[in-house]
Motif scaffolding. Sequence first.
Motif, PDB file in Angstrom:
ATOM      1  N   THR A   7      -2.100 -21.029  61.344  1.00 24.27           N
ATOM      2  CA  THR A   7      -2.584 -21.019  62.735  1.00 24.27           C
ATOM      3  C   THR A   7      -3.947 -20.357  62.903  1.00 24.27           C
ATOM      4  N   PHE A   8      -4.499 -19.754  61.859  1.00 18.87           N
ATOM      5  CA  PHE A   8      -5.851 -19.212  61.936  1.00 18.87           C
ATOM      6  C   PHE A   8      -6.830 -20.222  61.342  1.00 18.87           C
ATOM      7  N   GLY A   9      -8.003 -20.310  61.934  1.00 16.87           N
ATOM      8  CA  GLY A   9      -8.971 -21.304  61.522  1.00 16.87           C
ATOM      9  C   GLY A   9      -9.710 -20.960  60.242  1.00 16.87           C
ATOM     10  N   PRO A  10     -10.554 -21.877  59.769  1.00 11.11           N
ATOM     11  CA  PRO A  10     -11.287 -21.666  58.520  1.00 11.11           C
ATOM     12  C   PRO A  10     -12.216 -20.465  58.558  1.00 11.11           C
ATOM     13  N   ASP A  11     -12.746 -20.114  59.727  1.00 12.46           N
ATOM     14  CA  ASP A  11     -13.622 -18.949  59.806  1.00 12.46           C
ATOM     15  C   ASP A  11     -12.875 -17.674  59.443  1.00 12.46           C
ATOM     16  N   ALA A  12     -11.622 -17.568  59.862  1.00 11.49           N
ATOM     17  CA  ALA A  12     -10.822 -16.392  59.514  1.00 11.49           C
ATOM     18  C   ALA A  12     -10.601 -16.307  58.008  1.00 11.49           C
ATOM     19  N   VAL A  13     -10.396 -17.458  57.379  1.00  7.13           N
ATOM     20  CA  VAL A  13     -10.231 -17.483  55.923  1.00  7.13           C
ATOM     21  C   VAL A  13     -11.533 -17.053  55.240  1.00  7.13           C
ATOM     22  N   ARG A  14     -12.645 -17.573  55.719  1.00  2.00           N
ATOM     23  CA  ARG A  14     -13.928 -17.204  55.116  1.00  2.00           C
ATOM     24  C   ARG A  14     -14.192 -15.705  55.259  1.00  2.00           C
ATOM     25  N   GLN A  15     -13.870 -15.136  56.412  1.00  8.78           N
ATOM     26  CA  GLN A  15     -14.087 -13.708  56.615  1.00  8.78           C
ATOM     27  C   GLN A  15     -13.202 -12.876  55.696  1.00  8.78           C
ATOM     28  N   ALA A  16     -11.962 -13.283  55.544  1.00 10.56           N
ATOM     29  CA  ALA A  16     -11.069 -12.560  54.640  1.00 10.56           C
ATOM     30  C   ALA A  16     -11.539 -12.695  53.194  1.00 10.56           C
ATOM     31  N   HIS A  17     -12.020 -13.874  52.844  1.00  8.31           N
ATOM     32  CA  HIS A  17     -12.543 -14.067  51.493  1.00  8.31           C
ATOM     33  C   HIS A  17     -13.754 -13.181  51.248  1.00  8.31           C
ATOM     34  N   ALA A  18     -14.624 -13.061  52.237  1.00  6.85           N
ATOM     35  CA  ALA A  18     -15.804 -12.210  52.097  1.00  6.85           C
ATOM     36  C   ALA A  18     -15.418 -10.748  51.897  1.00  6.85           C
ATOM     37  N   ALA A  19     -14.234 -10.376  52.401  1.00  4.19           N
ATOM     38  CA  ALA A  19     -13.744  -9.001  52.237  1.00  4.19           C
ATOM     39  C   ALA A  19     -12.995  -8.812  50.924  1.00  4.19           C
ATOM     40  N   GLY A  20     -12.864  -9.880  50.134  1.00  2.00           N
ATOM     41  CA  GLY A  20     -12.255  -9.757  48.811  1.00  2.00           C
ATOM     42  C   GLY A  20     -10.927 -10.462  48.618  1.00  2.00           C
ATOM     43  N   THR A  22      -8.531 -13.563  47.965  1.00  2.00           N
ATOM     44  CA  THR A  22      -8.732 -14.860  47.307  1.00  2.00           C
ATOM     45  C   THR A  22      -7.521 -15.789  47.390  1.00  2.00           C
ATOM     46  N   ALA A  23      -6.339 -15.280  47.745  1.00  2.00           N
ATOM     47  CA  ALA A  23      -5.134 -16.111  47.789  1.00  2.00           C
ATOM     48  C   ALA A  23      -4.641 -16.220  49.226  1.00  2.00           C
ATOM     49  N   PHE A  24      -4.397 -17.454  49.677  1.00  2.00           N
ATOM     50  CA  PHE A  24      -4.013 -17.703  51.059  1.00  2.00           C
ATOM     51  C   PHE A  24      -2.782 -18.609  51.108  1.00  2.00           C
ATOM     52  N   GLY A  25      -1.901 -18.342  52.084  1.00  2.00           N
ATOM     53  CA  GLY A  25      -0.672 -19.108  52.219  1.00  2.00           C
ATOM     54  C   GLY A  25      -0.632 -19.889  53.514  1.00  2.00           C
ATOM     55  N   GLU A  26      -0.173 -21.119  53.426  1.00  2.00           N
ATOM     56  CA  GLU A  26      -0.047 -22.002  54.586  1.00  2.00           C
ATOM     57  C   GLU A  26       1.398 -22.493  54.699  1.00  2.00           C
ATOM     58  N   ASN A  27       1.943 -22.441  55.933  1.00  2.00           N
ATOM     59  CA  ASN A  27       3.313 -22.891  56.172  1.00  2.00           C
ATOM     60  C   ASN A  27       3.407 -24.375  56.490  1.00  2.00           C
ATOM     61  N   TYR A  28       2.364 -24.934  57.078  1.00  2.00           N
ATOM     62  CA  TYR A  28       2.400 -26.308  57.554  1.00  2.00           C
ATOM     63  C   TYR A  28       1.448 -27.160  56.720  1.00  2.00           C
ATOM     64  N   VAL A  29       1.990 -28.217  56.137  1.00  2.00           N
ATOM     65  CA  VAL A  29       1.237 -28.991  55.147  1.00  2.00           C
ATOM     66  C   VAL A  29      -0.034 -29.583  55.728  1.00  2.00           C
ATOM     67  N   GLN A  30       0.073 -30.299  56.851  1.00  2.39           N
ATOM     68  CA  GLN A  30      -1.104 -30.982  57.380  1.00  2.39           C
ATOM     69  C   GLN A  30      -2.178 -29.986  57.795  1.00  2.39           C
ATOM     70  N   GLU A  31      -1.769 -28.906  58.459  1.00  3.56           N
ATOM     71  CA  GLU A  31      -2.734 -27.867  58.825  1.00  3.56           C
ATOM     72  C   GLU A  31      -3.408 -27.297  57.591  1.00  3.56           C
ATOM     73  N   GLY A  32      -2.618 -27.039  56.565  1.00  3.55           N
ATOM     74  CA  GLY A  32      -3.177 -26.470  55.346  1.00  3.55           C
ATOM     75  C   GLY A  32      -4.167 -27.387  54.670  1.00  3.55           C
ATOM     76  N   VAL A  33      -3.837 -28.684  54.589  1.00  4.73           N
ATOM     77  CA  VAL A  33      -4.733 -29.643  53.938  1.00  4.73           C
ATOM     78  C   VAL A  33      -6.058 -29.730  54.694  1.00  4.73           C
ATOM     79  N   GLU A  34      -5.994 -29.771  56.021  1.00  4.15           N
ATOM     80  CA  GLU A  34      -7.221 -29.812  56.812  1.00  4.15           C
ATOM     81  C   GLU A  34      -8.047 -28.549  56.602  1.00  4.15           C
ATOM     82  N   LYS A  35      -7.396 -27.411  56.543  1.00  2.00           N
ATOM     83  CA  LYS A  35      -8.106 -26.148  56.388  1.00  2.00           C
ATOM     84  C   LYS A  35      -8.736 -26.035  54.999  1.00  2.00           C
TER      85      LYS A  35
END
Length: 212
Positions: A7-20, A22-35
């Motif tokens: 439910t969090f967008g790609p910007d949130a993932v990028r910000q977390a990645h910038a903080a170090g 590297t591993a992210f979990g997605e519950n919903y397949v279609q949302e995850g593939v788009e992200k």
Amino acid sequence: MLAVSKTFGPDAVRQAHAAGQTAFGENYVQEGVEKIALVAESLPRSAIEWHCIGPVQSNKTRLVAAQFDWVQSIDRLKIAQRLSEQRPADLPPLNVCLQVNVDGGPNKAGVTPAELPALADAVAALPGLRLRGLMCIPEPAPDFEAQRALFLRAREAYDDLRARGHALDTLSMGMSEDLEAAVAAGATMVRVGRAVFGAREPKLSPVTSPVA
């Protein structure tokens, strides 16, 4: 630590990645593939390890096999077989965990500890998969000791499979509310969402709409 980015967008993932992170979990397949696709527009695909941690339906296995690095929610051999068959040949085997139901809840996903050995033997033999360990999501417990007791059931099942010859290295259990008890019981991976990203918005944007 696995950052649960559903439910969090790609910007949130990028910000977390910038903080170090590297591993992210997605519950919903279609949302995850788009992200995954959106994040890859600005970060190399290899920079992030994507885990599917929700239920996988038969009509979504091809997407999951092609797009994710891990699947943590295997509890049916049929799904494992489809993922193995549909894993692209140019990718390494898909890392998988078996989901175990440690508290016997009738509405909970996962196999019972008694069913684990047979499923583990069958999944480990599939060429497109690499069996890495177990995952569990027990019902909420009232205190630390009660939480730890539930997680110890998963640890016992994990140790039993290792004793049977399976080269497991991952015990995925514990979330924001109970990760301390999970770690005390032997977790090697905790799945944390709110403590990383904050409270989830009640209304989702189209990009992150959870389509199972």
